[in-house]
Motif scaffolding. Structure first.
Motif, PDB file in Angstrom:
ATOM      1  N   ASN A 293     -19.975  40.001  62.818  1.00 45.97           N
ATOM      2  CA  ASN A 293     -20.707  39.302  61.745  1.00 45.97           C
ATOM      3  C   ASN A 293     -21.358  40.317  60.817  1.00 45.97           C
ATOM      4  O   ASN A 293     -21.713  41.408  61.223  1.00 45.97           O
ATOM      5  CB  ASN A 293     -21.827  38.428  62.339  1.00 45.97           C
ATOM      6  CG  ASN A 293     -21.281  37.150  62.905  1.00 45.97           C
ATOM      7  OD1 ASN A 293     -20.095  36.860  62.759  1.00 45.97           O
ATOM      8  ND2 ASN A 293     -22.142  36.397  63.578  1.00 45.97           N
ATOM      9  N   TYR A 294     -21.560  39.946  59.560  1.00 50.02           N
ATOM     10  CA  TYR A 294     -22.339  40.784  58.656  1.00 50.02           C
ATOM     11  C   TYR A 294     -23.128  39.867  57.741  1.00 50.02           C
ATOM     12  O   TYR A 294     -22.791  38.699  57.572  1.00 50.02           O
ATOM     13  CB  TYR A 294     -21.431  41.717  57.839  1.00 50.02           C
ATOM     14  CG  TYR A 294     -20.582  41.009  56.828  1.00 50.02           C
ATOM     15  CD1 TYR A 294     -19.331  40.527  57.182  1.00 50.02           C
ATOM     16  CD2 TYR A 294     -21.018  40.791  55.516  1.00 50.02           C
ATOM     17  CE1 TYR A 294     -18.536  39.852  56.274  1.00 50.02           C
ATOM     18  CE2 TYR A 294     -20.227  40.122  54.603  1.00 50.02           C
ATOM     19  CZ  TYR A 294     -18.988  39.647  54.993  1.00 50.02           C
ATOM     20  OH  TYR A 294     -18.216  38.971  54.104  1.00 50.02           O
TER      21      TYR A 294
ATOM     22  N   ALA B 124     -17.368  35.614  62.494  1.00 45.47           N
ATOM     23  CA  ALA B 124     -16.391  36.702  62.513  1.00 45.47           C
ATOM     24  C   ALA B 124     -15.003  36.157  62.837  1.00 45.47           C
ATOM     25  O   ALA B 124     -14.001  36.627  62.294  1.00 45.47           O
ATOM     26  CB  ALA B 124     -16.799  37.761  63.535  1.00 45.47           C
TER      27      ALA B 124
ATOM     28  N   TYR C 226     -15.802  28.998  52.067  1.00 44.72           N
ATOM     29  CA  TYR C 226     -14.820  29.987  51.610  1.00 44.72           C
ATOM     30  C   TYR C 226     -13.851  29.320  50.634  1.00 44.72           C
ATOM     31  O   TYR C 226     -13.437  28.187  50.833  1.00 44.72           O
ATOM     32  CB  TYR C 226     -13.999  30.523  52.775  1.00 44.72           C
ATOM     33  CG  TYR C 226     -14.787  31.264  53.812  1.00 44.72           C
ATOM     34  CD1 TYR C 226     -14.866  32.660  53.788  1.00 44.72           C
ATOM     35  CD2 TYR C 226     -15.435  30.583  54.837  1.00 44.72           C
ATOM     36  CE1 TYR C 226     -15.574  33.350  54.756  1.00 44.72           C
ATOM     37  CE2 TYR C 226     -16.148  31.263  55.809  1.00 44.72           C
ATOM     38  CZ  TYR C 226     -16.216  32.644  55.770  1.00 44.72           C
ATOM     39  OH  TYR C 226     -16.917  33.322  56.716  1.00 44.72           O
TER      40      TYR C 226
ATOM     41  N   LYS D 193     -16.297  43.864  55.222  1.00 36.52           N
ATOM     42  CA  LYS D 193     -15.488  42.813  55.840  1.00 36.52           C
ATOM     43  C   LYS D 193     -14.317  43.399  56.612  1.00 36.52           C
ATOM     44  O   LYS D 193     -13.990  42.972  57.719  1.00 36.52           O
ATOM     45  CB  LYS D 193     -14.976  41.883  54.744  1.00 36.52           C
ATOM     46  CG  LYS D 193     -14.485  40.577  55.238  1.00 36.52           C
ATOM     47  CD  LYS D 193     -14.410  39.586  54.098  1.00 36.52           C
ATOM     48  CE  LYS D 193     -13.197  38.712  54.290  1.00 36.52           C
ATOM     49  NZ  LYS D 193     -12.890  38.446  55.694  1.00 36.52           N
ATOM     50  N   ARG D 194     -13.697  44.407  56.034  1.00 33.06           N
ATOM     51  CA  ARG D 194     -12.545  45.008  56.715  1.00 33.06           C
ATOM     52  C   ARG D 194     -12.963  45.658  58.027  1.00 33.06           C
ATOM     53  O   ARG D 194     -12.275  45.535  59.038  1.00 33.06           O
ATOM     54  CB  ARG D 194     -11.873  46.048  55.812  1.00 33.06           C
ATOM     55  CG  ARG D 194     -11.128  45.428  54.644  1.00 33.06           C
ATOM     56  CD  ARG D 194     -10.238  46.447  53.946  1.00 33.06           C
ATOM     57  NE  ARG D 194      -9.613  45.859  52.767  1.00 33.06           N
ATOM     58  CZ  ARG D 194      -8.939  46.549  51.852  1.00 33.06           C
ATOM     59  NH1 ARG D 194      -8.815  47.876  51.994  1.00 33.06           N
ATOM     60  NH2 ARG D 194      -8.377  45.951  50.823  1.00 33.06           N
TER      61      ARG D 194
ATOM     62  N   CYS E  36     -15.559  44.836  59.735  1.00 34.14           N
ATOM     63  CA  CYS E  36     -15.986  43.766  60.644  1.00 34.14           C
ATOM     64  C   CYS E  36     -14.790  43.066  61.280  1.00 34.14           C
ATOM     65  O   CYS E  36     -14.865  42.618  62.420  1.00 34.14           O
ATOM     66  CB  CYS E  36     -16.866  42.758  59.907  1.00 34.14           C
ATOM     67  SG  CYS E  36     -18.542  43.376  59.737  1.00 34.14           S
ATOM     68  N   ASP E  37     -13.698  42.964  60.545  1.00 35.55           N
ATOM     69  CA  ASP E  37     -12.513  42.349  61.124  1.00 35.55           C
ATOM     70  C   ASP E  37     -11.995  43.165  62.304  1.00 35.55           C
ATOM     71  O   ASP E  37     -11.510  42.617  63.290  1.00 35.55           O
ATOM     72  CB  ASP E  37     -11.420  42.190  60.057  1.00 35.55           C
ATOM     73  CG  ASP E  37     -11.724  41.037  59.112  1.00 35.55           C
ATOM     74  OD1 ASP E  37     -12.697  40.299  59.357  1.00 35.55           O
ATOM     75  OD2 ASP E  37     -11.001  40.862  58.122  1.00 35.55           O
TER      76      ASP E  37
ATOM     77  N   GLU F 143     -18.735  44.608  49.772  1.00 40.10           N
ATOM     78  CA  GLU F 143     -18.519  43.559  50.763  1.00 40.10           C
ATOM     79  C   GLU F 143     -17.091  43.577  51.300  1.00 40.10           C
ATOM     80  O   GLU F 143     -16.847  43.293  52.463  1.00 40.10           O
ATOM     81  CB  GLU F 143     -18.843  42.181  50.164  1.00 40.10           C
ATOM     82  CG  GLU F 143     -18.935  41.126  51.239  1.00 40.10           C
ATOM     83  CD  GLU F 143     -19.436  39.793  50.716  1.00 40.10           C
ATOM     84  OE1 GLU F 143     -19.889  39.725  49.560  1.00 40.10           O
ATOM     85  OE2 GLU F 143     -19.367  38.805  51.475  1.00 40.10           O
TER      86      GLU F 143
ATOM     87  N   SER G  51     -13.623  34.509  59.714  1.00 38.04           N
ATOM     88  CA  SER G  51     -13.176  35.477  58.715  1.00 38.04           C
ATOM     89  C   SER G  51     -11.710  35.837  58.918  1.00 38.04           C
ATOM     90  O   SER G  51     -10.940  35.938  57.957  1.00 38.04           O
ATOM     91  CB  SER G  51     -14.060  36.725  58.812  1.00 38.04           C
ATOM     92  OG  SER G  51     -13.522  37.774  58.063  1.00 38.04           O
TER      93      SER G  51
ATOM     94  N   SER H 236     -24.272  44.807  59.982  1.00 35.09           N
ATOM     95  CA  SER H 236     -23.218  44.168  60.784  1.00 35.09           C
ATOM     96  C   SER H 236     -23.488  44.508  62.240  1.00 35.09           C
ATOM     97  O   SER H 236     -24.127  45.511  62.538  1.00 35.09           O
ATOM     98  CB  SER H 236     -21.836  44.636  60.360  1.00 35.09           C
ATOM     99  OG  SER H 236     -21.543  45.870  60.956  1.00 35.09           O
TER     100      SER H 236
ATOM    101  N   ASN I 182      -8.823  34.845  56.139  1.00 34.67           N
ATOM    102  CA  ASN I 182      -7.925  35.890  55.619  1.00 34.67           C
ATOM    103  C   ASN I 182      -6.494  35.454  55.719  1.00 34.67           C
ATOM    104  O   ASN I 182      -5.706  35.546  54.779  1.00 34.67           O
ATOM    105  CB  ASN I 182      -8.035  37.150  56.487  1.00 34.67           C
ATOM    106  CG  ASN I 182      -9.006  38.139  55.922  1.00 34.67           C
ATOM    107  OD1 ASN I 182      -9.678  37.817  54.961  1.00 34.67           O
ATOM    108  ND2 ASN I 182      -9.093  39.308  56.533  1.00 34.67           N
TER     109      ASN I 182
END
Lengths: 253, 253, 253, 253, 253, 253, 253
Positions: free
Chosen positions: E155-156, F81, F66, E112-113, E115-116, E108, F84, E150, F88
């Motif tokens: 989004n994922y 997204a 979160y 996430k990385r 997706c960012d 995950e 996120s 994703s 972070n």
């Protein structure tokens, strides 16, 4: 048709005009008149204050007059916030020159540096011109007392007597009629009052509506330049002495 | 239809024209005429002053003539604030060359460097071309006296006699008629006065409306270049000697 | 409809065309013709000068011919100020290669580097293409004498004889008819004159309207390349010898 | 309606299409056909030259074929100046890999790196896609001989035989019909000629209109890859041997 | 009316939608279906290949399946060139994490990385969203086997079974009907085949149109993750064993 | 008319509104409701899940909740997204503060830092506002338990009970009616369930559609903050105990 | 017609106006009124809270009042998120001055620095002006207590009593009528309440709708400045003592 060319500083119109610079001048033509007169003994700068209120608290700080360094003062017409940026810049430039060469910056060199900044805002994208004109009064060893104007385009020129802001052309005509090369500083101040009294809209001339500053040489300490932003009482005395109030009344008859 | 292509420097029109550069030329065609003439003894630059007022204070500083270094002077037509930026640049370039190679920068090299800057403002976005043309008078060991013009596009060319600004094509015609290769500097000055007297709109020719500068070799110190921006009295003498006033009167009959 | 796609270099039209590059070509098609011819003994470049005036002062400096390094010269058609930027770049590249590898830069490598710069101006935003085409004449140890053209798109190609600028297709046709592989340099020069005499608009062919340059090997110092930009007198002799003036007169009958 | 979405690379159309990338493909579909065929002994790349002139001077330098490193060659269709930028990049990448890992870069890794650059030009503003497609022929230890295409979108794929540029779908159909897995290099070359002879517009097939390159293994020095860009004479021999001229004549009957 | 808000990623429509992100989804909805199914013994990813040709040469390299690191594989739907950029990024991230912490990156965190990065392309100007969706299959010590999707918005989400690309909602419905929590890996593969056989447009199901990959634990070396991209023969066996061909035939009756 | 001002964050409408910020709020008003309630013993955050599917695999990872650091949790409504990126940022800020000052970051300071980032996206060009609102639950030594909301404009405010997302005004009204200052954490949870049960569209309330998190003080280890994201079973128990199902049924009668 | 000039900060309208700055003022004219009054013993700042709810939790943190350093506080009207950025900046500037010169920053210098930032957002592209006005109350050794306002244009001015936000002109009129130079701090507070009670829309004046802050000198520790943000109870006492509630009732009769 001019519409196509007036929204960017990076556009010449087909006639070679820069509309944004001309529009910036409009911002200035609504500002209070400022007058500068060179005399044999020094320079006088006089400004009309447009916003007045008894609740305003201007203790010791003029609204449109700035001291740049020991040898230079200036008056502004236009957007005050824009003026603040350029005055800052002038001050830093003046000190930096003093520090580098150990002598006060010659007036024209300083003015030119500030004007070069203004010019940049008329040629590069993503910027608007500075909406402010300046009257600079200065003294340096080579040319003694000097009076300059500069405008949003970045042009500047030396004058014996001139004005910027609202009604500046009317003021200019009056100056042309009454200016003499051998004016004393006192006479220059009275001429400034006289011209302002005729161009200002307000019927009642007093210190609340005026700002005055003079640049002269110390009588005690030869070579020392004295810049003075006038107190209200001094302005009121000058008005009285200059006799413009009487003229006004006479005019009104 | 040209309208679609005239608002950016980064656009060619379908005919391969750069309208913004052409519009910048328009800004120059409204400026006072400037004339340059190469003689056997030196170069003369002469400019018409458009704005004159008895209140202007130009003590010792010409409005349209600049000294670049010991060997070069220039006259400008167009936006003064733009000119100031480029003259600065030329001066820095000249000194930097002098420092690096320990000899004065050859005229064409300096002009080329300034023109390369101008070119950049016709090819990159977010900029407008410089609204100013130059007449450069220079001297270097290889080509002796030289006269160049450059314009907003960044082009430059060498001339024996030429003019920029308002009425430059009329001036050019007059120069073509009267220029001779063996003019003395004095004759070149008189020719400049003569041409200006015919192209300027103002009926009364005097030092208030003119600026003059010459570049010549010192008679005492061989190889030393002398650049001189003329005083008003010298200009007035020249006008008198040149006899253009008489011609004018004769013309007016 | 093409209108939607012709105002930026960063846009393909639906047919896959880059209009701004095509418009830049237009700027070149109005410039004076330039011709290059490869002979067994060297290369000749010849240009038509469009602007001529007896007041122009081109002492020793050609308008459209540039020396790049000891082994390469070039002729340009289009915007001179744009050419100046690219020639500068070529010169710096040539010297940098020489310094790095201690041998003259091979012609094609240099041309490729300049073309890569041109390409960038057709693909990135906020720029316009360079409005200039080049004729390069060069010599290197591997391919001996070479002749290349490059255009605003950044393309280049090698030729035995070719032309750029106004009337280039007429010139091309004439070259195709008369070019032979075993031309001497002298014959190549005469062919150039002949072609220009037929494509130039001006009726009077003389050194005032032409520029000539040749690249050849020294007869004394084997391997040394000699680049020569011709003096007016040499051009006039060539015109006389080539007999084109007689042809012209004959044609005019 | 598509018009609203076709002027920037940073815009998806409502159907999820990138019009600028599709327009770039158009630029390629007008370029000369290029064909690549994988044989058991190596790869052949063959291109049609669109511009031909007896004055062109292509001594030893192909127009549409580039050597990338010892193990890879490529053919391009589209804008040559764009191709030059990407080929440069591929060469630098290949050498940098060789220097870092002390072995030749695997074909797909190199192609991927170049494609990643292409992709960037389809996603970031102020740019247009590269207007060029590639046929890569390569050899590496893992996959032996390989043939890839890539297009302006930055996609690439491996093929046994394929074509890019004008008429590529006609060529593809012919290849699908005649390609066999066990072709010798010679048969592959003849197949390339045959396909080109049917898809090219020009009626006269000869070395002036074709470029050929092959990649094969040295018979002397096992493991050494030999890349050869063919001389005109070799191409003409191949044309003769392949019998396509006879076919053509037969077809024409 | 939506038209005003659909040409930039930096614009919300009045309903709070980002049209460019929705258009990017369209690009994906035309791509071949990809299916992912989590079983008790591992994960299966299956893709439909849209472009097939007997001339394609995909020796050992899947078109839509990528290995990210030892523990993760992914399938893509949409623009392959865009996918390549993000897969690169994922690989570098995975190795960098491994190097820093000396353990494989948890699934995950990696997703996430990536997706960012995707998110940034939906919020900053001068960019378009990535036109690609991903199916990630991964294994880490904490959550064992995992399956994620994703999309272009960044989004994922985690799934037991899901699909992306063309017909994904039909596939989703079929999965919802037939998915059970205790599927073996073999049953998961057969379910994937079954779903694809019903959603794919092509009537003839064989290895040429499919790509398969699985992630499972080694039976020999406990804790070691095995990722396998299937050979054509394995796919064909699976198709046969799964019995979908018979079903199809039956369906067609 | 508002149309002219709604496509950029760098534009005020004539009424002083920022339309892009308002449109971003629209994105949030479609997201699932999130509710936060401050009790005497801690804070509860409860979210409605909009997308539910039995194929989703959310093992141990909440979709809209979160953990920021040991003392703070948050719930989001809007674009996941976007959230996120900001979460972070909040986490990094919290750790950086902890490292610098060796104490947990006070809640409001952290929220302010994140909001300053949001503000920048409403004032600078080439960006869109973040399409996400937050509910922050935190604890610090000075103010004990706290509840904050922030929205796309970068504003934040402290609340005793509030809600964001779809139906937030209905939820707000219910909270105003039923909130009491002396709620125990358990009562706060039940109030959250009750409010959600009335505002959610779905008729069947269960753990599949809800996410719950609480922040409280450890009873064992005084001063230690415990953040708990609830398991499905706990949520289901709470629903049962709270009696909302019965109410619902009663309502439905 | 004004429409053409109102969408960018980098555009002057033909009348020399900056519409975006004027629109930003609109944002402020909708915000709650804030009043500042200078007394002989200190300064009072009073704000109207527009959003009130019993669920709001403002424990100890004012919504519109900020402490800048030991000697200065300020009240804001307009966009809170914008204010937060500028207050941050002011605080950093104040501490940086203190650290450099070891004395508190003089009020006007600090205000000028913040205003210079504001000015930049009215002159450079890709930005919008800050949508917030400030009332600064400060004390320094030279001018003792001072009250300033600044607005989105970057202008500032000193006042004895003034107001910003909704109904500021009505408030200004009331202040002009009732302000006396010898007010005690208590009288100033009562005047503030009185003015607010007449300009606020809400009929019921209480501490929930008001925020109060005062700056005064410590009676114990001479020279120490005390800034106090009032508790609700203190505000309610003041309201009672000031007698405005009675007036109101009387007015309502």
């Amino acid at each position: 048709m001019s519409r196509r060319y007036d929204s960017r500083t990076t556009i010449f119109s087909p006639e070679g005009r820069l509309y944004q610079v001309e529009y910036a001048q409009e911002a200035i033509s609504m500002a209070g008149t400022a007058i500068g007169i060179l005399s044999t003994e020094g320079v006088v700068l006089a400004c009309e204050k447009k916003v007045t209120s008894k609740l305003l608290d201007n203790d010791g700080s003029a609204e449109k007059l700035y001291v740049i360094n020991d040898n230079m003062i200036c008056a502004v017409a236009g957007m005050t916030a824009d003026a603040s940026i350029l005055v800052n810049n002038a001050r830093v430039n003046a000190q930096s020159y003093l520090k580098t060469y150990n002598e006060e910056i010659p007036c024209e060199i300083l003015i030119k540096r500030v004007c070069d900044i203004k010019q940049g805002y008329t040629q590069h994208g993503g910027l608007r011109p500075f909406g402010v004109s300046f009257l600079y009064a200065g003294y340096d060893d080579r040319y003694q007392f000097q009076l300059f104007t500069s405008n949003p385009s970045g042009n500047y020129s030396g004058w014996k007597a001139t004005s910027i802001g609202a009604n500046n052309s009317a003021a200019q005509t009056l100056l042309k009629k009454d200016y003499k090369d051998d004016l004393s500083l006192k006479e220059a101040c009275e001429l400034a009052i006289k011209v302002l009294s005729k161009t200002m809209d307000s019927s009642n001339l007093n210190s609340e509506k005026l700002e005055f500053a003079t640049l002269s040489l110390s009588k005690i300490n030869p070579g020392q330049v004295i810049h003075k932003i006038w107190k209200d009482s001094d302005i009121d005395s000058l008005i009285k002495e200059s006799g413009v109030l009487d003229d006004k009344n006479t005019d009104d008859d």
